[in-house]
Design an enzyme around this catalytic site. Structure first.
Site, PDB file in Angstrom:
ATOM      1  N   SER A 262       1.364  -1.956 -15.314  1.00  0.00           N
ATOM      2  CA  SER A 262       1.989  -1.946 -16.636  1.00  0.00           C
ATOM      3  C   SER A 262       3.412  -2.492 -16.609  1.00  0.00           C
ATOM      4  O   SER A 262       3.638  -3.606 -16.155  1.00  0.00           O
ATOM      5  CB  SER A 262       1.937  -0.525 -17.188  1.00  0.00           C
ATOM      6  OG  SER A 262       2.350  -0.515 -18.519  1.00  0.00           O
ATOM      7  N   HIS A 263       4.367  -1.678 -17.047  1.00  0.00           N
ATOM      8  CA  HIS A 263       5.761  -2.128 -17.167  1.00  0.00           C
ATOM      9  C   HIS A 263       6.532  -1.956 -15.864  1.00  0.00           C
ATOM     10  O   HIS A 263       7.709  -2.284 -15.794  1.00  0.00           O
ATOM     11  CB  HIS A 263       6.443  -1.314 -18.266  1.00  0.00           C
ATOM     12  CG  HIS A 263       6.303   0.161 -18.014  1.00  0.00           C
ATOM     13  ND1 HIS A 263       5.097   0.802 -18.144  1.00  0.00           N
ATOM     14  CD2 HIS A 263       7.174   1.078 -17.575  1.00  0.00           C
ATOM     15  CE1 HIS A 263       5.244   2.069 -17.809  1.00  0.00           C
ATOM     16  NE2 HIS A 263       6.490   2.270 -17.460  1.00  0.00           N
TER      17      HIS A 263
ATOM     18  N   ASP B 251       0.025  -4.008 -23.416  1.00  0.00           N
ATOM     19  CA  ASP B 251      -0.401  -2.930 -24.320  1.00  0.00           C
ATOM     20  C   ASP B 251       0.771  -2.261 -25.040  1.00  0.00           C
ATOM     21  O   ASP B 251       0.576  -1.530 -25.991  1.00  0.00           O
ATOM     22  CB  ASP B 251      -1.294  -1.902 -23.609  1.00  0.00           C
ATOM     23  CG  ASP B 251      -0.642  -1.277 -22.399  1.00  0.00           C
ATOM     24  OD1 ASP B 251       0.541  -1.567 -22.129  1.00  0.00           O
ATOM     25  OD2 ASP B 251      -1.325  -0.490 -21.709  1.00  0.00           O
ATOM     26  N   ARG B 252       1.998  -2.508 -24.575  1.00  0.00           N
ATOM     27  CA  ARG B 252       3.152  -1.908 -25.256  1.00  0.00           C
ATOM     28  C   ARG B 252       3.810  -2.919 -26.184  1.00  0.00           C
ATOM     29  O   ARG B 252       3.615  -4.128 -26.017  1.00  0.00           O
ATOM     30  CB  ARG B 252       4.192  -1.455 -24.234  1.00  0.00           C
ATOM     31  CG  ARG B 252       3.706  -0.362 -23.326  1.00  0.00           C
ATOM     32  CD  ARG B 252       4.823   0.114 -22.425  1.00  0.00           C
ATOM     33  NE  ARG B 252       4.368   1.250 -21.638  1.00  0.00           N
ATOM     34  CZ  ARG B 252       5.151   2.211 -21.178  1.00  0.00           C
ATOM     35  NH1 ARG B 252       6.450   2.152 -21.398  1.00  0.00           N
ATOM     36  NH2 ARG B 252       4.658   3.212 -20.481  1.00  0.00           N
TER      37      ARG B 252
ATOM     38  N   ASP C 106       1.220  -5.585 -18.981  1.00  0.00           N
ATOM     39  CA  ASP C 106      -0.214  -5.772 -19.232  1.00  0.00           C
ATOM     40  C   ASP C 106      -0.542  -5.906 -20.715  1.00  0.00           C
ATOM     41  O   ASP C 106      -1.719  -5.872 -21.097  1.00  0.00           O
ATOM     42  CB  ASP C 106      -1.028  -4.646 -18.598  1.00  0.00           C
ATOM     43  CG  ASP C 106      -0.670  -3.282 -19.142  1.00  0.00           C
ATOM     44  OD1 ASP C 106       0.501  -3.092 -19.538  1.00  0.00           O
ATOM     45  OD2 ASP C 106      -1.540  -2.400 -19.185  1.00  0.00           O
TER      46      ASP C 106
ATOM     47  N   LYS D 215      -4.051   0.818 -26.101  1.00  0.00           N
ATOM     48  CA  LYS D 215      -2.961   0.411 -26.974  1.00  0.00           C
ATOM     49  C   LYS D 215      -2.842  -1.105 -26.898  1.00  0.00           C
ATOM     50  O   LYS D 215      -3.324  -1.716 -25.952  1.00  0.00           O
ATOM     51  CB  LYS D 215      -1.668   1.118 -26.618  1.00  0.00           C
ATOM     52  CG  LYS D 215      -1.222   1.042 -25.181  1.00  0.00           C
ATOM     53  CD  LYS D 215      -0.037   1.986 -25.035  1.00  0.00           C
ATOM     54  CE  LYS D 215       0.620   1.863 -23.684  1.00  0.00           C
ATOM     55  NZ  LYS D 215       0.050   2.783 -22.702  1.00  0.00           N
TER      56      LYS D 215
ATOM     57  N   ASP E 121       4.742  -5.720 -22.890  1.00  0.00           N
ATOM     58  CA  ASP E 121       5.021  -5.338 -21.497  1.00  0.00           C
ATOM     59  C   ASP E 121       4.131  -6.079 -20.504  1.00  0.00           C
ATOM     60  O   ASP E 121       3.427  -7.024 -20.864  1.00  0.00           O
ATOM     61  CB  ASP E 121       4.855  -3.828 -21.331  1.00  0.00           C
ATOM     62  CG  ASP E 121       3.400  -3.401 -21.401  1.00  0.00           C
ATOM     63  OD1 ASP E 121       2.613  -4.105 -22.070  1.00  0.00           O
ATOM     64  OD2 ASP E 121       3.033  -2.388 -20.783  1.00  0.00           O
TER      65      ASP E 121
HETATM   66  C1  G16 Z   1       0.980   4.846 -19.797  1.00  0.00           C
HETATM   67  C2  G16 Z   1      -0.065   5.522 -20.629  1.00  0.00           C
HETATM   68  C3  G16 Z   1       0.541   6.048 -21.893  1.00  0.00           C
HETATM   69  C4  G16 Z   1       1.736   6.932 -21.599  1.00  0.00           C
HETATM   70  C5  G16 Z   1       2.730   6.174 -20.735  1.00  0.00           C
HETATM   71  C6  G16 Z   1       3.869   7.044 -20.252  1.00  0.00           C
HETATM   72  O1  G16 Z   1       1.401   3.676 -20.415  1.00  0.00           O
HETATM   73  O2  G16 Z   1      -1.102   4.634 -20.940  1.00  0.00           O
HETATM   74  O3  G16 Z   1      -0.441   6.742 -22.579  1.00  0.00           O
HETATM   75  O4  G16 Z   1       2.364   7.336 -22.771  1.00  0.00           O
HETATM   76  O5  G16 Z   1       2.083   5.690 -19.584  1.00  0.00           O
HETATM   77  O6  G16 Z   1       3.343   8.058 -19.453  1.00  0.00           O
HETATM   78  P1  G16 Z   1       4.278   9.015 -18.608  1.00  0.00           P
HETATM   79  O7  G16 Z   1       5.215   9.622 -19.611  1.00  0.00           O
HETATM   80  O8  G16 Z   1       3.334   9.982 -17.985  1.00  0.00           O
HETATM   81  O9  G16 Z   1       5.032   8.170 -17.617  1.00  0.00           O
HETATM   82  P2  G16 Z   1       1.395   2.308 -19.620  1.00  0.00           P
HETATM   83  O10 G16 Z   1       1.855   1.296 -20.625  1.00  0.00           O
HETATM   84  O11 G16 Z   1       2.374   2.525 -18.493  1.00  0.00           O
HETATM   85  O12 G16 Z   1      -0.003   2.124 -19.144  1.00  0.00           O
END
Ligand code: G16
Length: 543
Positions: free
Chosen positions: A113-114, A281-282, A279, A376, A277
């Site tokens: 992800s990010h 999704d953000r 991947d 997302k 971001d």
């Molecule tokens: C992931 C999850 C999200 C979550 C985020 C932050 O996002 O898919 O549902 O809100 O992590 O999670 P945490 O607060 O546990 O770090 P992504 O975009 O990183 O896949």
């Protein structure tokens, strides 16, 4: 070619977090690491023989090699067909869509992800199930249990698949199809939004800056915004996915994309600045002179979704993760729309979306999406904003200010305390839980605590219960503090503290966020005894 059984031994720590398994690249490079994990996932599922799998990643360092390793295990386990993104690239929402569109058994997303990329950065693997949703906890926990006992996995040995060339080839009995990464997703977006109307806005001078952050959304945004919607060339910046994301974490927020805020705050700045971001999704949304926090964005989109053709009939319900501000709840209450509160993690929305109880969902962590996929979707959120802007003919700022005037404003901020010692961070949360009873009824600086709990969620579809999802402290003036540990980090622990205060009075909607939140920050440190537990006087990141 028959599958070869490869003997292996378990790796510790292959338990997926909030969103898949994330570790340093070097961990994933270890022989057997990816194979063990993917085989452990498959061992916990019904037979995949003859079915379809979707595979792609966000382009970060090691994506190509990771894809090849996944393909060999997929073929070894008898998948009939694997759809792989061209050059191994697929955004997370695109994988979710492809799984649904082609009736696939599941999908593998290679992404952290990010999190930072590059040779010294992070890598990740996430498994999505048949409805396109991230694997639910029953699946990830079964995979983890299996990963602790695994003794072998199955592969087909063969030449590496040429990911640069679209088309079909064989890996044993498995057909591997390298597909265009963008076209199916672009067609889906075209079916949801009023492209003609948005195109007209661009033609009449609407200006936008979209930062793909050298990550996966570049190819999608370039095709959709610049080619299909006619935005001027250069609207998409950093549009080429790079293995190290150009050296910056592909995290669309004010810390990592401050240039967008600078641009948006200029009197002659773009009408809309946006980013996505690693991947895809953000999302981040900034109108001229108006940053829109993700919780407000969810609320505004929920209130205006009917302006887009795909949502013309209205929305069945809204869902948000528990720490997300309750701005969307106010829309739901006023419009008579059902509202759902789930734990952090997109996987919790899947069943609600499948049941048709929810159309739009979102999280404070910059994620918003709808029932069109089970992930997302960064670009989707940007396109819905564009559609709303085109339909209302107003600026982002005017729309948000009118929204607050109608529903009230939820001032909101998140404090992160990063890089904490795991044990000390866990002790902080455990102490908080143990002291919940004593907090109830206490007053701090004029605010009285009226409710405290450790959030637990019962899934209405399968009855599964997820406990210990975060400590909620609710005050008499409707202010709220939430404490939880992040489930996505790869080094140490991160304590997340979410602060929120409600302001119904429009004459007080222009306050600085800090001023509106007052002493909630210091109060949160006092309640959780942050300094005593983890020796921090202040958060390391405020978003
Ligand atoms: C992931 C999850 C999200 C979550 C985020 C932050 O996002 O898919 O549902 O809100 O992590 O999670 P945490 O607060 O546990 O770090 P992504 O975009 O990183 O896949």
């Amino acid at each position: 070619m028959t599958p070869r059984t490869v003997p292996t031994t378990p790796f510790a720590g292959q338990r997926p977090g909030t969103s898949g398994l994330r570790k340093r690249v070097s961990v994933f490079q270890e022989p057997h690491y990816i194979e063990n994990f993917f085989q452990s996932v498959l061992d916990g599922l019904p037979s995949c023989a003859g079915t379809t799998l979707v595979v792609g990643g966000d382009g970060r360092f090691y994506t190509g090699e990771g894809v090849q390793r996944v393909l060999r295990v997929a073929a070894g386990n008898g998948f009939g067909r694997v759809l792989v993104g061209h050059r191994g690239l697929l955004s997370t929402p695109a994988v979710s869509h492809l799984i649904r569109k082609y009736g696939a058994f599941g999908g593998v997303i290679l992404s952290a992800s990010h999190n930072p990329g590059g040779v010294n950065g992070d890598f990740g693997i996430k498994y999505n199930v048949q409805n396109g949703s991230p694997a639910p906890e029953t699946v990830t926990e079964a995979a983890y249990a299996r990963s602790l006992k695994i003794t072998s996995y199955k592969v087909i040995d063969g030449p590496a698949i040429d990911l640069e060339r679209k088309g079909t080839s064989q890996l044993g009995a498995t057909q591997v199809e390298v597909i265009d990464s963008v076209s199916d997703y672009a067609a889906l977006m075209e079916s949801l939004f009023d492209f003609d109307r948005i195109r007209d806005r661009f033609t009449s001078g609407f200006r936008m800056q979209f930062d793909a952050m050298s990550a996966i959304t570049g190819p999608y945004a370039t095709v959709i915004l610049e080619r299909l919607l006619g935005a001027p060339a250069g609207t998409v910046m950093n549009g080429e996915p790079l293995p190290d994301f150009g050296g910056h974490p592909p995290d669309p927020n004010l810390v990592h994309a401050p240039h967008l805020l600078d641009a948006a705050m200029r009197a002659d700045g773009p009408d809309l600045c946006a980013a996505s971001d690693g991947d895809g999704d953000r999302n981040m949304i900034i109108g001229r002179a108006m940053y829109v926090n993700p919780s407000d964005s969810l609320a505004v989109l929920a209130a205006n979704a009917h302006l887009a053709p795909g949502y013309r009939k209205g929305i069945a319900g809204i869902a948000r993760s528990m720490p997300t501000s309750r701005a969307a709840d106010r829309v739901a209450a006023k419009r008579g729309i059902p509202m759902h509160e789930t734990p952090t993690g997109w996987k919790f929305f899947g069943n609600l979306l499948d049941a048709g109880s929810v159309t739009i969902c979102g999280e404070e962590s910059s994620g918003t999406s709808s029932s069109h996929v089970r992930e997302k979707d960064g670009l989707w959120a940007v396109l819905l904003w564009l559609n709303v802007l085109a339909a209302r003919g107003q600026s982002v700022r005017d729309i948000v200010r009118q929204h607050w005037a109608e529903f009230g404003r939820n001032y909101y901020v998140r404090h992160d305390y990063e890089g904490l010692d795991d044990q000390r961070a866990t002790a902080l949360i455990e102490d908080l839980r143990a002291g919940l009873g004593a907090l109830r009824g206490k007053s701090f600086g004029g605010r009285q605590i009226v409710a405290v709990d450790d959030f637990a969620y019962t899934d209405p579809t399968d009855g599964s219960v997820s406990r210990k999802q975060g400590v909620r402290v609710l005050f008499s003036d409707d202010a709220r503090i939430v404490f939880r540990l992040s489930g996505t980090g790869t080094e140490g622990a991160t304590l997340r503290v979410y602060l929120e205060a409600f302001e119904p009075d429009p004459s007080r909607h222009d306050l600085a966020v800090d001023a509106a939140l007052g002493d909630l920050g210091p109060l949160s440190r006092e309640i959780a005894q942050v300094e005593r537990h983890v020796a921090r006087k202040a958060p390391s990141l405020i978003v």
